[in-house]
Design a protein around this motif. Structure first.
Motif, PDB file in Angstrom:
ATOM      1  N   VAL A 401       0.837  -1.207   0.000  1.00  0.00           N
ATOM      2  CA  VAL A 401       0.000   0.000   0.000  1.00  0.00           C
ATOM      3  C   VAL A 401       0.871   1.255   0.000  1.00  0.00           C
ATOM      4  CG1 VAL A 401      -1.760   1.290   1.264  1.00  0.00           C
ATOM      5  CG2 VAL A 401      -1.894  -1.198   1.151  1.00  0.00           C
ATOM      6  N   ALA A 402       1.983   1.241   0.737  1.00  0.00           N
ATOM      7  CA  ALA A 402       2.885   2.396   0.772  1.00  0.00           C
ATOM      8  C   ALA A 402       3.466   2.666  -0.617  1.00  0.00           C
ATOM      9  CB  ALA A 402       4.005   2.160   1.785  1.00  0.00           C
ATOM     10  N   CYS A 403       3.884   1.620  -1.307  1.00  0.00           N
ATOM     11  CA  CYS A 403       4.404   1.775  -2.674  1.00  0.00           C
ATOM     12  C   CYS A 403       3.329   2.358  -3.591  1.00  0.00           C
ATOM     13  CB  CYS A 403       4.877   0.424  -3.224  1.00  0.00           C
ATOM     14  SG  CYS A 403       6.401  -0.184  -2.482  1.00  0.00           S
ATOM     15  N   PHE A 404       2.119   1.832  -3.466  1.00  0.00           N
ATOM     16  CA  PHE A 404       1.028   2.291  -4.317  1.00  0.00           C
ATOM     17  C   PHE A 404       0.723   3.766  -4.051  1.00  0.00           C
ATOM     18  CE2 PHE A 404      -3.443   3.184  -5.113  1.00  0.00           C
ATOM     19  CZ  PHE A 404      -3.582   2.762  -6.422  1.00  0.00           C
ATOM     20  N   ASP A 405       0.667   4.145  -2.768  1.00  0.00           N
ATOM     21  CA  ASP A 405       0.323   5.523  -2.425  1.00  0.00           C
ATOM     22  C   ASP A 405       1.382   6.501  -2.912  1.00  0.00           C
ATOM     23  OD1 ASP A 405      -1.908   4.488  -1.281  1.00  0.00           O
ATOM     24  OD2 ASP A 405      -1.473   5.105   0.784  1.00  0.00           O
ATOM     25  N   ILE A 406       2.649   6.106  -2.835  1.00  0.00           N
ATOM     26  CA  ILE A 406       3.711   6.986  -3.339  1.00  0.00           C
ATOM     27  C   ILE A 406       3.587   7.130  -4.851  1.00  0.00           C
ATOM     28  CG2 ILE A 406       6.209   7.189  -3.662  1.00  0.00           C
ATOM     29  CD1 ILE A 406       6.506   5.988  -0.840  1.00  0.00           C
ATOM     30  N   SER A 407       3.205   6.043  -5.526  1.00  0.00           N
ATOM     31  CA  SER A 407       2.993   6.129  -6.983  1.00  0.00           C
ATOM     32  C   SER A 407       1.835   7.071  -7.299  1.00  0.00           C
ATOM     33  CB  SER A 407       2.742   4.739  -7.571  1.00  0.00           C
ATOM     34  OG  SER A 407       1.434   4.278  -7.274  1.00  0.00           O
ATOM     35  N   GLN A 408       0.800   7.066  -6.442  1.00  0.00           N
ATOM     36  CA  GLN A 408      -0.338   7.969  -6.636  1.00  0.00           C
ATOM     37  C   GLN A 408       0.066   9.426  -6.392  1.00  0.00           C
ATOM     38  OE1 GLN A 408      -3.667   6.993  -7.683  1.00  0.00           O
ATOM     39  NE2 GLN A 408      -2.216   5.401  -8.268  1.00  0.00           N
ATOM     40  N   PHE A 409       0.934   9.647  -5.429  1.00  0.00           N
ATOM     41  CA  PHE A 409       1.418  11.000  -5.168  1.00  0.00           C
ATOM     42  C   PHE A 409       2.187  11.515  -6.383  1.00  0.00           C
ATOM     43  CE2 PHE A 409       4.787  13.860  -3.769  1.00  0.00           C
ATOM     44  CZ  PHE A 409       4.049  14.850  -3.131  1.00  0.00           C
ATOM     45  N   ILE A 410       3.040  10.678  -6.948  1.00  0.00           N
ATOM     46  CA  ILE A 410       3.797  11.063  -8.153  1.00  0.00           C
ATOM     47  C   ILE A 410       2.831  11.389  -9.290  1.00  0.00           C
ATOM     48  CG2 ILE A 410       5.430  10.250  -9.904  1.00  0.00           C
ATOM     49  CD1 ILE A 410       6.589   8.400  -7.666  1.00  0.00           C
ATOM     50  N   GLN A 411       1.792  10.588  -9.406  1.00  0.00           N
ATOM     51  CA  GLN A 411       0.813  10.735 -10.470  1.00  0.00           C
ATOM     52  C   GLN A 411       0.042  12.061 -10.380  1.00  0.00           C
ATOM     53  OE1 GLN A 411      -0.045   9.061 -13.122  1.00  0.00           O
ATOM     54  NE2 GLN A 411      -2.016  10.014 -13.613  1.00  0.00           N
ATOM     55  N   HIS A 412      -0.327  12.455  -9.132  1.00  0.00           N
ATOM     56  CA  HIS A 412      -1.269  13.560  -8.982  1.00  0.00           C
ATOM     57  C   HIS A 412      -0.639  14.890  -8.557  1.00  0.00           C
ATOM     58  CE1 HIS A 412      -4.050  10.079  -8.878  1.00  0.00           C
ATOM     59  NE2 HIS A 412      -4.894  10.928  -9.435  1.00  0.00           N
ATOM     60  N   ALA A 425      13.391   8.199  -1.844  1.00  0.00           N
ATOM     61  CA  ALA A 425      12.467   7.054  -1.823  1.00  0.00           C
ATOM     62  C   ALA A 425      12.834   5.991  -2.854  1.00  0.00           C
ATOM     63  CB  ALA A 425      11.041   7.533  -2.055  1.00  0.00           C
ATOM     64  N   LYS A 426      13.516   6.408  -3.915  1.00  0.00           N
ATOM     65  CA  LYS A 426      13.774   5.463  -5.011  1.00  0.00           C
ATOM     66  C   LYS A 426      14.557   4.244  -4.541  1.00  0.00           C
ATOM     67  CE  LYS A 426      16.743   6.469  -8.320  1.00  0.00           C
ATOM     68  NZ  LYS A 426      17.328   7.115  -9.515  1.00  0.00           N
ATOM     69  N   GLU A 427      15.564   4.467  -3.693  1.00  0.00           N
ATOM     70  CA  GLU A 427      16.385   3.346  -3.214  1.00  0.00           C
ATOM     71  C   GLU A 427      15.539   2.346  -2.424  1.00  0.00           C
ATOM     72  OE1 GLU A 427      17.031   6.503  -2.859  1.00  0.00           O
ATOM     73  OE2 GLU A 427      18.922   6.887  -3.905  1.00  0.00           O
ATOM     74  N   ARG A 428      14.626   2.861  -1.596  1.00  0.00           N
ATOM     75  CA  ARG A 428      13.772   1.974  -0.796  1.00  0.00           C
ATOM     76  C   ARG A 428      12.857   1.147  -1.690  1.00  0.00           C
ATOM     77  NH1 ARG A 428      15.248   6.984   2.013  1.00  0.00           N
ATOM     78  NH2 ARG A 428      15.043   6.676   4.245  1.00  0.00           N
ATOM     79  N   VAL A 429      12.275   1.811  -2.692  1.00  0.00           N
ATOM     80  CA  VAL A 429      11.350   1.103  -3.588  1.00  0.00           C
ATOM     81  C   VAL A 429      12.093   0.042  -4.401  1.00  0.00           C
ATOM     82  CG1 VAL A 429       9.667   1.355  -5.445  1.00  0.00           C
ATOM     83  CG2 VAL A 429       9.879   3.148  -3.721  1.00  0.00           C
ATOM     84  N   MET A 430      13.315   0.369  -4.838  1.00  0.00           N
ATOM     85  CA  MET A 430      14.109  -0.590  -5.628  1.00  0.00           C
ATOM     86  C   MET A 430      14.357  -1.880  -4.850  1.00  0.00           C
ATOM     87  SD  MET A 430      14.870   0.650  -8.683  1.00  0.00           S
ATOM     88  CE  MET A 430      16.403  -0.099  -9.236  1.00  0.00           C
ATOM     89  N   LYS A 431      14.612  -1.721  -3.528  1.00  0.00           N
ATOM     90  CA  LYS A 431      14.845  -2.915  -2.700  1.00  0.00           C
ATOM     91  C   LYS A 431      13.619  -3.823  -2.675  1.00  0.00           C
ATOM     92  CE  LYS A 431      18.208  -0.860   0.497  1.00  0.00           C
ATOM     93  NZ  LYS A 431      18.440  -0.431   1.896  1.00  0.00           N
ATOM     94  N   LEU A 432      12.447  -3.212  -2.710  1.00  0.00           N
ATOM     95  CA  LEU A 432      11.209  -3.994  -2.627  1.00  0.00           C
ATOM     96  C   LEU A 432      10.858  -4.691  -3.929  1.00  0.00           C
ATOM     97  CD1 LEU A 432       9.029  -1.540  -0.483  1.00  0.00           C
ATOM     98  CD2 LEU A 432      10.210  -3.606   0.274  1.00  0.00           C
ATOM     99  N   MET A 433      11.588  -4.378  -4.987  1.00  0.00           N
ATOM    100  CA  MET A 433      11.353  -5.059  -6.283  1.00  0.00           C
ATOM    101  C   MET A 433      11.645  -6.553  -6.179  1.00  0.00           C
ATOM    102  SD  MET A 433      10.529  -2.833  -8.790  1.00  0.00           S
ATOM    103  CE  MET A 433      11.285  -3.395 -10.317  1.00  0.00           C
ATOM    104  N   ASN A 434      12.503  -6.915  -5.215  1.00  0.00           N
ATOM    105  CA  ASN A 434      12.875  -8.329  -5.047  1.00  0.00           C
ATOM    106  C   ASN A 434      12.167  -8.971  -3.846  1.00  0.00           C
ATOM    107  OD1 ASN A 434      14.783  -8.291  -7.207  1.00  0.00           O
ATOM    108  ND2 ASN A 434      16.213  -7.210  -5.850  1.00  0.00           N
ATOM    109  N   VAL A 440       3.706  -6.964  -3.178  1.00  0.00           N
ATOM    110  CA  VAL A 440       4.690  -5.909  -2.943  1.00  0.00           C
ATOM    111  C   VAL A 440       5.458  -5.595  -4.217  1.00  0.00           C
ATOM    112  CG1 VAL A 440       6.773  -5.252  -1.659  1.00  0.00           C
ATOM    113  CG2 VAL A 440       4.923  -6.461  -0.497  1.00  0.00           C
ATOM    114  N   THR A 441       5.940  -6.615  -4.906  1.00  0.00           N
ATOM    115  CA  THR A 441       6.744  -6.384  -6.121  1.00  0.00           C
ATOM    116  C   THR A 441       5.922  -5.695  -7.216  1.00  0.00           C
ATOM    117  OG1 THR A 441       6.221  -8.632  -6.890  1.00  0.00           O
ATOM    118  CG2 THR A 441       8.264  -8.338  -5.677  1.00  0.00           C
ATOM    119  N   LYS A 442       4.636  -6.045  -7.327  1.00  0.00           N
ATOM    120  CA  LYS A 442       3.766  -5.427  -8.327  1.00  0.00           C
ATOM    121  C   LYS A 442       3.656  -3.915  -8.094  1.00  0.00           C
ATOM    122  CE  LYS A 442      -1.130  -5.114  -9.567  1.00  0.00           C
ATOM    123  NZ  LYS A 442      -2.485  -5.596  -9.254  1.00  0.00           N
ATOM    124  N   ASN A 443       3.434  -3.513  -6.831  1.00  0.00           N
ATOM    125  CA  ASN A 443       3.246  -2.095  -6.529  1.00  0.00           C
ATOM    126  C   ASN A 443       4.569  -1.343  -6.482  1.00  0.00           C
ATOM    127  OD1 ASN A 443       0.228  -1.528  -5.922  1.00  0.00           O
ATOM    128  ND2 ASN A 443       0.629  -3.499  -4.928  1.00  0.00           N
TER     129      ASN A 443
END
Length: 463
Positions: A401-412, A425-434, A440-443
């Motif tokens: 949900v945190a990943c999704f909400d940050i993506s929504q913030f970028i969007q709007h 934030a980018k480094e944190r999100v990159m870690k969650l890709m794995n 989690v990986t989808k968002n």
């Protein structure tokens, strides 16, 4: 046998050489006569003696505790006092009789003495659990039974204009709080230390001095771990008395903020959700009612699902009319709270508490369009907390949900991409890709795509 395991009955079976103490002038002749009549007598005989001459017996007991240091004798007298108060708690008023106006009944329990160059606290701090436990229980009863006057509280039955310097009630209460906090941190007895401390605390927290001293000693945080669902009779009683302490503290304004920002409310909700014991449910519901209008407590209760739990509780057959009334009042209060809360207020509480889930607002474009500027408050506080959740949470759902909400913030947000990059934030999100969770990986992937593409092209991405 370890002294910590002694019982009152075992202690009272001992023969104490009272005559020897009179010979050495540690007790008077009158004291000896009183003790001969009282000690090793049937309970009915003792009850009559206390009815006839109660203050005289209290004076003898207090003088022995003050002047005699032999452990077996101290234990014996404490056992006598404990037995008489257990049989009739109202006898604690005897310690405040006017005839004892110049007798410091608190002194033997709390006074600090120096013996053979060693500094030691009498009774309450002595390294013998039987003595500590009895002293705490007796002191709590004596303190609670003290008389009240128009000019304040009077200690030991003394006149308010007395010039005799006696142990003040504030000294007694602070000494008790210090001992209680010590037991909660590092109990002297492995199984009875904490229950004894909580039992006494529940009796004393109605005292303003105890509340303030307990808060100053950082004692509130010691209660929180004890708020958890219970099953055995012993653990249910401990839970009830712990919740009773929290309820008493909920009347004290300086505690409210700590209760609102600690794990107290989620733990209380867990207890009321799972408990079938009426007295436990009642005291927790009354606590919620007290806290409902305080700070962010009402919003937290809504987010924790308390309205649904209250509906379930109302459907059960309770015999306590106060509980039924409190449930109705709490339900009405929660409904008013829900009406007052804007969607962003609810979202903010969800984020600050770390209770992120797929509630409707997360995927509602209108929510993001109408509230996007609210994210700028307090130097993007909510955005920073979302990033912290990505760093600290072990639960896949809040991470997704945190990943999704940050993506929504970028969007709007017009500067969303720049702001998120500036907050690292980018480094944190990159870690969650794995991450092992597909959710989690989808968002995380969606968030990274929007970070790289920016708002202009990110709107074409499928959610």
């Amino acid at each position: 046998m370890e002294r910590a395991e002694l019982t009152t009955e075992q202690v009272l079976k001992r023969d104490i050489p009272w005559e020897t103490y009179m010979t050495t002038k540690l007790i008077s002749g009158t004291g000896l006569q009183l003790l001969r009549r009282f000690d090793n007598r049937a309970e009915s005989v003792r009850a009559q003696l206390l009815d006839d001459d109660g203050p005289a017996y209290v004076q003898v007991f207090v003088s022995i505790l003050r002047d005699i240091f032999k452990e077996e004798t101290v234990e014996h007298v404490l056992a006598l006092i404990d037995e008489m108060l257990t049989a009739n708690p109202k006898r604690a008023r005897l310690f405040h009789d006017k005839s004892l106006a110049n007798e410091d009944t608190y002194e033997p329990f709390l006074i600090k003495l120096t013996i053979h160059n060693l500094s030691t606290f009498r009774l309450l701090w002595k390294g013998n659990w039987f003595i500590q436990e009895k002293s705490c229980k007796i002191l709590a009863l004596i303190v609670s039974a003290r008389p009240k006057t128009q000019n304040g509280v009077v200690a030991n039955g003394e006149a308010s204009n007395s010039k005799t310097k006696l142990t003040t009630i504030d000294d007694v209460l602070r000494g008790l709080v210090e001992w209680l906090c010590t037991q909660l941190k590092k109990p002297y007895h492995p199984s009875r230390g904490i229950p004894t401390a909580i039992n006494c605390l529940a009796a004393l927290l109605k005292e303003p001095v105890v509340r303030s001293s307990f808060v100053q000693a950082d004692g509130v945080k010691l209660l929180i771990p004890l708020i958890c669902p219970a099953s055995t009779q012993q653990s249910i009683q401990l839970l009830y008395e712990t919740c009773l302490c929290v309820w008493l503290l909920s009347y004290y304004e300086p505690v409210i903020e700590y209760l609102a920002t600690s794990r107290a409310l989620p733990r209380l909700v867990d207890v009321v959700r799972s408990s079938t014991k009426e007295k436990v449910v009642r005291v927790v519901v009354l606590t919620f009612r007290n806290l409902l209008s305080k700070g962010t407590c009402g919003a937290q209760m809504v987010d924790l699902g308390l309205p649904q739990i209250i509906q379930s509780l109302k459907a059960q057959a309770w015999s306590d009319e106060d509980l039924l009334e409190a449930l109705n009042q709490l339900e009405d209060g929660l409904k008013d709270n829900i009406k007052k809360l804007s969607s962003f207020d609810k979202y903010k509480q969800e984020v600050l508490l770390g209770h992120l889930d797929w509630s409707p607002m997360h995927k509602d474009p209108l929510f993001w369009r109408d509230n996007i500027t609210c994210f700028e408050e307090n130097d993007f506080q909510i955005l920073r907390v979302l990033i912290t959740i990505m760093d600290s949470s072990n639960d896949p759902r809040p991470l997704a949900v945190a990943c999704f909400d940050i993506s929504q913030f970028i969007q709007h947000h017009p500067a969303g991409r720049v702001i998120v990059n500036d907050l690292k934030a980018k480094e944190r999100v990159m870690k969650l890709m794995n991450h092992e969770s597909a959710e989690v990986t989808k968002n995380a992937l969606l968030c990274i795509q929007r970070l790289f593409l920016g708002a202009k092209y990110a709107s074409f991405l499928q959610v």
